[in-house]
Design a protein around this motif. Sequence first.
Motif, mmCIF file in Angstrom:
data_model
loop_
_atom_site.group_PDB
_atom_site.id
_atom_site.type_symbol
_atom_site.label_atom_id
_atom_site.label_comp_id
_atom_site.label_asym_id
_atom_site.label_seq_id
_atom_site.Cartn_x
_atom_site.Cartn_y
_atom_site.Cartn_z
ATOM 1 N N PHE A 294 11.267 11.137 -4.366
ATOM 2 C CA PHE A 294 12.721 11.315 -4.352
ATOM 3 C C PHE A 294 13.353 10.970 -3.010
ATOM 4 O O PHE A 294 14.568 10.963 -2.884
ATOM 5 C CB PHE A 294 13.114 12.732 -4.795
ATOM 6 N N THR A 295 12.536 10.651 -2.002
ATOM 7 C CA THR A 295 13.090 10.214 -0.720
ATOM 8 C C THR A 295 13.264 8.699 -0.666
ATOM 9 O O THR A 295 13.756 8.177 0.323
ATOM 10 C CB THR A 295 12.181 10.649 0.445
ATOM 11 N N GLY A 296 12.845 7.995 -1.703
ATOM 12 C CA GLY A 296 12.940 6.547 -1.712
ATOM 13 C C GLY A 296 11.654 5.841 -1.353
ATOM 14 O O GLY A 296 11.617 4.610 -1.260
ATOM 15 N N GLY A 297 10.580 6.591 -1.143
ATOM 16 C CA GLY A 297 9.282 5.995 -0.856
ATOM 17 C C GLY A 297 8.655 5.411 -2.110
ATOM 18 O O GLY A 297 9.030 5.764 -3.234
ATOM 19 N N THR A 298 7.680 4.520 -1.920
ATOM 20 C CA THR A 298 7.050 3.822 -3.044
ATOM 21 C C THR A 298 5.531 3.872 -2.914
ATOM 22 O O THR A 298 4.981 3.764 -1.821
ATOM 23 C CB THR A 298 7.496 2.349 -3.085
ATOM 24 N N PHE A 299 4.876 4.008 -4.070
ATOM 25 C CA PHE A 299 3.416 3.954 -4.146
ATOM 26 C C PHE A 299 3.017 2.603 -4.737
ATOM 27 O O PHE A 299 3.500 2.209 -5.794
ATOM 28 C CB PHE A 299 2.876 5.088 -5.022
ATOM 29 N N PHE A 300 2.119 1.908 -4.034
ATOM 30 C CA PHE A 300 1.667 0.585 -4.460
ATOM 31 C C PHE A 300 0.169 0.592 -4.743
ATOM 32 O O PHE A 300 -0.603 1.292 -4.063
ATOM 33 C CB PHE A 300 1.908 -0.456 -3.361
ATOM 34 N N LEU A 301 -0.246 -0.239 -5.693
ATOM 35 C CA LEU A 301 -1.648 -0.595 -5.844
ATOM 36 C C LEU A 301 -1.844 -1.934 -5.138
ATOM 37 O O LEU A 301 -1.037 -2.857 -5.316
ATOM 38 C CB LEU A 301 -2.026 -0.711 -7.323
ATOM 39 N N CYS A 302 -2.904 -2.046 -4.347
ATOM 40 C CA CYS A 302 -3.125 -3.231 -3.523
ATOM 41 C C CYS A 302 -4.279 -4.063 -4.069
ATOM 42 O O CYS A 302 -5.400 -3.552 -4.212
ATOM 43 C CB CYS A 302 -3.451 -2.821 -2.090
ATOM 44 N N GLY A 303 -4.006 -5.324 -4.360
ATOM 45 C CA GLY A 303 -5.047 -6.212 -4.841
ATOM 46 C C GLY A 303 -4.808 -6.662 -6.266
ATOM 47 O O GLY A 303 -3.830 -6.273 -6.910
ATOM 48 N N GLU A 304 -5.710 -7.481 -6.758
ATOM 49 C CA GLU A 304 -5.592 -8.025 -8.101
ATOM 50 C C GLU A 304 -6.105 -7.035 -9.133
ATOM 51 O O GLU A 304 -7.013 -6.247 -8.869
ATOM 52 C CB GLU A 304 -6.385 -9.340 -8.210
ATOM 53 N N ARG A 305 -5.520 -7.089 -10.326
ATOM 54 C CA ARG A 305 -6.000 -6.270 -11.429
ATOM 55 C C ARG A 305 -7.467 -6.578 -11.709
ATOM 56 O O ARG A 305 -7.918 -7.696 -11.560
ATOM 57 C CB ARG A 305 -5.179 -6.525 -12.692
ATOM 58 N N GLY A 306 -8.190 -5.563 -12.133
ATOM 59 C CA GLY A 306 -9.602 -5.738 -12.419
ATOM 60 C C GLY A 306 -10.497 -5.462 -11.238
ATOM 61 O O GLY A 306 -11.726 -5.495 -11.351
#
Length: 274
Positions: free
Chosen positions: A132-144
Amino acid sequence: MAAISPSRPWSLASWLPGFLASWLPGFLETVDEVDLPLLEAWHLGRVYEKWGTHDARSLNSAAIRLKVSSSELTAIVRSVTSEDDILGLIGQDPDLAELLWHTCEFDLTRGDQGEPVRLSSGRALEGIAGDFTGGTFFLCGERGTNRPVLYASSEGQAGLIGRTLTEALEIMVGLPSWWDCLKFSGDGDLTAMQSAAEHLARDLVGDQPEIGAQRAKIATTLSLDLAPVPVLLARLRDAVAGTTPDFVLTVETGEQYETLFGSFLPSRVPSWCS
């Protein structure tokens, strides 16, 4: 119910997989190995039995491990740990999504960072959730591949918080104050993080007495292993420390996000010193 091979005498171990397939529709995922007296189910896919003419049924959403020893039967149910299964389960369960939002501010509807960003290594980035602060969670790299989780705040800090989505969720659920533990880490000092965690835990329980039950429910639903706080802190510290050189987040101009390690010490908070 599954058919039993006529060439094999009936037994609990031979009958049980079919019973479970009927009893746990939508919950059991795969039986890919049966070695009497041990039955094991792993990996998403179809249910089958290697040693018989078992009529398997297609199921999903969990894994179950069974151990049959004499008259004793032990069943341990574990959920799938792949990214898609975890995110799919959260997306399909509004109550679970609400618990994650309330407990650790992990919201699948907020996966946009708001500005173009990339990793220093050029690896792919996939925004999956936000807070809710505007931060983001990312997954890094290619699927699989095994993709670590990177968190980017709206104030210009970013770094890894888990080697996998499962580990990141274990840290966030088991340590809801993880962000403040980093903020008051004295540039990544584990002792400072432990001190901050103790103070923050007392504050959290005072403000949200139901937080313990909520964390336990999330952990059970997603089969998260909520290790002791010192273990979670060490994992978090190591993840953040592993951000460089490949997972440094940058904007289009090349400017880099700062580290998630804050320079403050717990002593900076007056109420923690009293």
